[in-house]
Scaffold this motif. Structure first.
Motif, PDB file in Angstrom:
ATOM      1  N   MET A  77      -7.530   0.047 -18.332  1.00  0.00           N
ATOM      2  CA  MET A  77      -7.629   1.228 -17.507  1.00  0.00           C
ATOM      3  C   MET A  77      -7.663   0.823 -16.040  1.00  0.00           C
ATOM      4  SD  MET A  77     -10.191   4.109 -18.947  1.00  0.00           S
ATOM      5  CE  MET A  77     -11.083   3.499 -20.350  1.00  0.00           C
ATOM      6  N   ASN A  78      -7.021   1.594 -15.221  1.00  0.00           N
ATOM      7  CA  ASN A  78      -7.029   1.353 -13.789  1.00  0.00           C
ATOM      8  C   ASN A  78      -8.188   2.158 -13.188  1.00  0.00           C
ATOM      9  OD1 ASN A  78      -6.637   1.200 -11.050  1.00  0.00           O
ATOM     10  ND2 ASN A  78      -4.432   1.498 -11.159  1.00  0.00           N
ATOM     11  N   PHE A  79      -9.350   1.531 -13.130  1.00  0.00           N
ATOM     12  CA  PHE A  79     -10.544   2.234 -12.675  1.00  0.00           C
ATOM     13  C   PHE A  79     -10.423   2.689 -11.223  1.00  0.00           C
ATOM     14  CE2 PHE A  79     -12.270  -0.412 -16.162  1.00  0.00           C
ATOM     15  CZ  PHE A  79     -12.658   0.627 -16.987  1.00  0.00           C
ATOM     16  N   ASP A  80      -9.736   1.902 -10.393  1.00  0.00           N
ATOM     17  CA  ASP A  80      -9.565   2.299  -8.998  1.00  0.00           C
ATOM     18  C   ASP A  80      -8.789   3.611  -8.893  1.00  0.00           C
ATOM     19  OD1 ASP A  80     -10.977   0.114  -8.136  1.00  0.00           O
ATOM     20  OD2 ASP A  80      -9.220  -1.021  -7.484  1.00  0.00           O
ATOM     21  N   ALA A  81      -7.762   3.758  -9.713  1.00  0.00           N
ATOM     22  CA  ALA A  81      -6.977   4.999  -9.689  1.00  0.00           C
ATOM     23  C   ALA A  81      -7.836   6.179 -10.116  1.00  0.00           C
ATOM     24  CB  ALA A  81      -5.754   4.871 -10.592  1.00  0.00           C
ATOM     25  N   TYR A  82      -8.665   5.985 -11.124  1.00  0.00           N
ATOM     26  CA  TYR A  82      -9.553   7.066 -11.552  1.00  0.00           C
ATOM     27  C   TYR A  82     -10.592   7.377 -10.478  1.00  0.00           C
ATOM     28  CZ  TYR A  82      -7.534   7.141 -16.202  1.00  0.00           C
ATOM     29  OH  TYR A  82      -6.679   7.278 -17.248  1.00  0.00           O
ATOM     30  N   ALA A  83     -11.099   6.347  -9.796  1.00  0.00           N
ATOM     31  CA  ALA A  83     -12.049   6.580  -8.699  1.00  0.00           C
ATOM     32  C   ALA A  83     -11.372   7.355  -7.574  1.00  0.00           C
ATOM     33  CB  ALA A  83     -12.595   5.248  -8.182  1.00  0.00           C
ATOM     34  N   ARG A  84     -10.106   7.025  -7.283  1.00  0.00           N
ATOM     35  CA  ARG A  84      -9.368   7.765  -6.252  1.00  0.00           C
ATOM     36  C   ARG A  84      -9.184   9.227  -6.655  1.00  0.00           C
ATOM     37  NH1 ARG A  84      -6.871   2.857  -5.870  1.00  0.00           N
ATOM     38  NH2 ARG A  84      -5.142   3.469  -7.202  1.00  0.00           N
ATOM     39  N   ASN A  85      -9.075   9.497  -7.963  1.00  0.00           N
ATOM     40  CA  ASN A  85      -9.022  10.896  -8.414  1.00  0.00           C
ATOM     41  C   ASN A  85     -10.294  11.632  -8.007  1.00  0.00           C
ATOM     42  OD1 ASN A  85      -6.498  10.631  -9.562  1.00  0.00           O
ATOM     43  ND2 ASN A  85      -7.240  10.491 -11.651  1.00  0.00           N
ATOM     44  N   GLY A  86     -11.426  10.940  -8.085  1.00  0.00           N
ATOM     45  CA  GLY A  86     -12.688  11.538  -7.657  1.00  0.00           C
ATOM     46  C   GLY A  86     -12.680  11.835  -6.167  1.00  0.00           C
ATOM     47  N   VAL A  87     -12.173  10.903  -5.372  1.00  0.00           N
ATOM     48  CA  VAL A  87     -12.062  11.105  -3.923  1.00  0.00           C
ATOM     49  C   VAL A  87     -11.141  12.291  -3.645  1.00  0.00           C
ATOM     50  CG1 VAL A  87     -11.167  10.100  -1.777  1.00  0.00           C
ATOM     51  CG2 VAL A  87     -12.547   8.706  -3.336  1.00  0.00           C
ATOM     52  N   ASP A  88      -9.999  12.312  -4.322  1.00  0.00           N
ATOM     53  CA  ASP A  88      -9.043  13.414  -4.117  1.00  0.00           C
ATOM     54  C   ASP A  88      -9.682  14.754  -4.448  1.00  0.00           C
ATOM     55  OD1 ASP A  88      -7.152  11.539  -3.380  1.00  0.00           O
ATOM     56  OD2 ASP A  88      -6.107  11.561  -5.312  1.00  0.00           O
ATOM     57  N   LEU A  89     -10.471  14.791  -5.500  1.00  0.00           N
ATOM     58  CA  LEU A  89     -11.130  16.038  -5.875  1.00  0.00           C
ATOM     59  C   LEU A  89     -12.103  16.496  -4.792  1.00  0.00           C
ATOM     60  CD1 LEU A  89     -12.023  18.364  -7.677  1.00  0.00           C
ATOM     61  CD2 LEU A  89     -13.514  16.761  -8.885  1.00  0.00           C
ATOM     62  N   VAL A  90     -12.928  15.597  -4.298  1.00  0.00           N
ATOM     63  CA  VAL A  90     -13.908  15.975  -3.276  1.00  0.00           C
ATOM     64  C   VAL A  90     -13.200  16.483  -2.021  1.00  0.00           C
ATOM     65  CG1 VAL A  90     -15.769  15.156  -1.777  1.00  0.00           C
ATOM     66  CG2 VAL A  90     -15.657  14.388  -4.151  1.00  0.00           C
ATOM     67  N   ASN A  91     -12.072  15.876  -1.677  1.00  0.00           N
ATOM     68  CA  ASN A  91     -11.359  16.246  -0.457  1.00  0.00           C
ATOM     69  C   ASN A  91     -10.428  17.443  -0.629  1.00  0.00           C
ATOM     70  OD1 ASN A  91     -12.611  14.165   0.911  1.00  0.00           O
ATOM     71  ND2 ASN A  91     -10.952  12.728   0.554  1.00  0.00           N
ATOM     72  N   ALA A  92     -10.260  17.920  -1.844  1.00  0.00           N
ATOM     73  CA  ALA A  92      -9.306  19.000  -2.114  1.00  0.00           C
ATOM     74  C   ALA A  92      -9.851  20.358  -1.692  1.00  0.00           C
ATOM     75  CB  ALA A  92      -8.964  19.033  -3.599  1.00  0.00           C
ATOM     76  N   ARG A  93      -8.947  21.220  -1.295  1.00  0.00           N
ATOM     77  CA  ARG A  93      -9.281  22.638  -1.086  1.00  0.00           C
ATOM     78  C   ARG A  93      -8.959  23.332  -2.393  1.00  0.00           C
ATOM     79  NH1 ARG A  93      -8.864  25.304   4.435  1.00  0.00           N
ATOM     80  NH2 ARG A  93      -9.072  26.965   2.925  1.00  0.00           N
ATOM     81  N   LEU A  94      -9.946  23.874  -3.027  1.00  0.00           N
ATOM     82  CA  LEU A  94      -9.762  24.511  -4.325  1.00  0.00           C
ATOM     83  C   LEU A  94      -9.856  26.032  -4.183  1.00  0.00           C
ATOM     84  CD1 LEU A  94     -11.787  22.058  -6.588  1.00  0.00           C
ATOM     85  CD2 LEU A  94      -9.327  22.151  -6.213  1.00  0.00           C
ATOM     86  N   ASP A  95      -8.933  26.588  -3.431  1.00  0.00           N
ATOM     87  CA  ASP A  95      -8.937  28.027  -3.173  1.00  0.00           C
ATOM     88  C   ASP A  95      -8.471  28.842  -4.370  1.00  0.00           C
ATOM     89  OD1 ASP A  95      -9.778  27.528  -0.550  1.00  0.00           O
ATOM     90  OD2 ASP A  95      -7.705  27.296   0.129  1.00  0.00           O
ATOM     91  N   ASP A  96      -7.549  28.271  -5.161  1.00  0.00           N
ATOM     92  CA  ASP A  96      -6.982  29.011  -6.285  1.00  0.00           C
ATOM     93  C   ASP A  96      -6.359  28.031  -7.279  1.00  0.00           C
ATOM     94  OD1 ASP A  96      -4.545  28.198  -5.117  1.00  0.00           O
ATOM     95  OD2 ASP A  96      -4.286  30.105  -4.092  1.00  0.00           O
ATOM     96  N   LEU A  97      -5.756  28.569  -8.332  1.00  0.00           N
ATOM     97  CA  LEU A  97      -5.169  27.714  -9.369  1.00  0.00           C
ATOM     98  C   LEU A  97      -4.019  26.863  -8.832  1.00  0.00           C
ATOM     99  CD1 LEU A  97      -5.229  30.002 -12.535  1.00  0.00           C
ATOM    100  CD2 LEU A  97      -6.628  27.994 -12.053  1.00  0.00           C
ATOM    101  N   ASP A  98      -3.248  27.387  -7.903  1.00  0.00           N
ATOM    102  CA  ASP A  98      -2.160  26.590  -7.326  1.00  0.00           C
ATOM    103  C   ASP A  98      -2.711  25.384  -6.571  1.00  0.00           C
ATOM    104  OD1 ASP A  98      -0.086  28.102  -8.370  1.00  0.00           O
ATOM    105  OD2 ASP A  98      -0.027  29.447  -6.631  1.00  0.00           O
ATOM    106  N   ALA A  99      -3.812  25.572  -5.861  1.00  0.00           N
ATOM    107  CA  ALA A  99      -4.446  24.452  -5.161  1.00  0.00           C
ATOM    108  C   ALA A  99      -4.939  23.418  -6.161  1.00  0.00           C
ATOM    109  CB  ALA A  99      -5.597  24.950  -4.300  1.00  0.00           C
ATOM    110  N   LEU A 100      -5.490  23.877  -7.268  1.00  0.00           N
ATOM    111  CA  LEU A 100      -5.939  22.954  -8.310  1.00  0.00           C
ATOM    112  C   LEU A 100      -4.746  22.210  -8.903  1.00  0.00           C
ATOM    113  CD1 LEU A 100      -8.023  21.680 -10.136  1.00  0.00           C
ATOM    114  CD2 LEU A 100      -7.983  23.758 -11.543  1.00  0.00           C
ATOM    115  N   ARG A 101      -3.656  22.905  -9.128  1.00  0.00           N
ATOM    116  CA  ARG A 101      -2.453  22.248  -9.670  1.00  0.00           C
ATOM    117  C   ARG A 101      -1.955  21.159  -8.724  1.00  0.00           C
ATOM    118  NH1 ARG A 101      -1.287  27.751 -11.201  1.00  0.00           N
ATOM    119  NH2 ARG A 101      -1.533  27.902 -13.452  1.00  0.00           N
ATOM    120  N   SER A 102      -2.060  21.393  -7.420  1.00  0.00           N
ATOM    121  CA  SER A 102      -1.591  20.380  -6.465  1.00  0.00           C
ATOM    122  C   SER A 102      -2.464  19.124  -6.493  1.00  0.00           C
ATOM    123  CB  SER A 102      -1.523  20.957  -5.053  1.00  0.00           C
ATOM    124  OG  SER A 102      -2.806  21.185  -4.539  1.00  0.00           O
ATOM    125  N   LEU A 103      -3.651  19.241  -7.028  1.00  0.00           N
ATOM    126  CA  LEU A 103      -4.539  18.087  -7.186  1.00  0.00           C
ATOM    127  C   LEU A 103      -4.085  17.205  -8.351  1.00  0.00           C
ATOM    128  CD1 LEU A 103      -7.287  16.684  -6.430  1.00  0.00           C
ATOM    129  CD2 LEU A 103      -8.349  18.213  -8.094  1.00  0.00           C
TER     130      LEU A 103
END
Length: 183
Positions: A1-27
């Motif tokens: 498993m690429n743990f760094d890539a999964y950790a970056r997913n966590g960073v991306d989530l925290v930094n994401a604007r989750l205004d709606d489902l389309d914003a979530l899809r872009s994540l």
């Protein structure tokens, strides 16, 4: 498993604007694109709650509150447990995923992100969890510098902050010339 890539997913989530489902899809780009069609409104609510809790982990790490960062990650590991499975597209592409496909989008994504950040903390310490020092930003990052000295999430924020500080010093010294429009 690429743990760094999964950790970056966590960073991306925290930094994401989750205004709606389309914003979530872009994540969910790249290898997570298959989740686009499966995203539901309930996932958005779960992602928003997890986003807040993961931001707390970065805040704890930045302020030297290791025990609190660990406690929050442990609670998130319980909420989004890892159920690793082997996945692949043909017999030469086998690899591990932290959650089985078929779970909700939130569980699939968050299990990996939380696991990645937990491995990152164990490997490098919570001091490597950062919150951008530019007051106008607030994004989080993982400090990959050799001497744990990173203060900004990006070069853009570092430059913007340094230029603002330089201009403030010039104004305070009374030496800054006003900008004149170019005709």
């Amino acid at each position: 498993m690429n743990f760094d890539a999964y950790a970056r997913n966590g960073v991306d989530l925290v930094n994401a604007r989750l205004d709606d489902l389309d914003a979530l899809r872009s994540l969910l780009p790249g290898e997570n694109a298959y989740l686009h069609d499966e995203v539901a409104e309930r996932d958005l609510a779960i992602f928003r709650r997890a986003q807040k809790r993961l931001r707390d982990v970065f805040e704890y790490g930045t302020s030297g509150r290791d025990a609190e960062a660990v406690a929050e990650l442990n609670a998130l590991l319980e909420a989004y447990p890892v159920h690793p499975h082997i996945s692949g597209h043909d017999s030469s592409d086998w690899h591990m995923h932290p959650a089985s496909r078929g779970a909700s989008v939130a569980v699939d994504y968050l299990a990996g992100a939380v696991w990645g950040l937990s491995v990152w903390l164990c490997e490098y310490g919570s001091a490597r969890f950062g919150v951008c020092a530019d007051d106008r930003c607030g994004n989080v990052y993982l400090d990959t510098s050799s001497n744990c000295c990173r203060r900004f999430c990006s070069e853009r924020c570092a430059t913007r902050s340094h230029v603002a500080a330089h201009r403030a010093r010039k104004r305070a010294a009374g030496t800054e010339q006003p900008l004149t429009p170019v005709s």
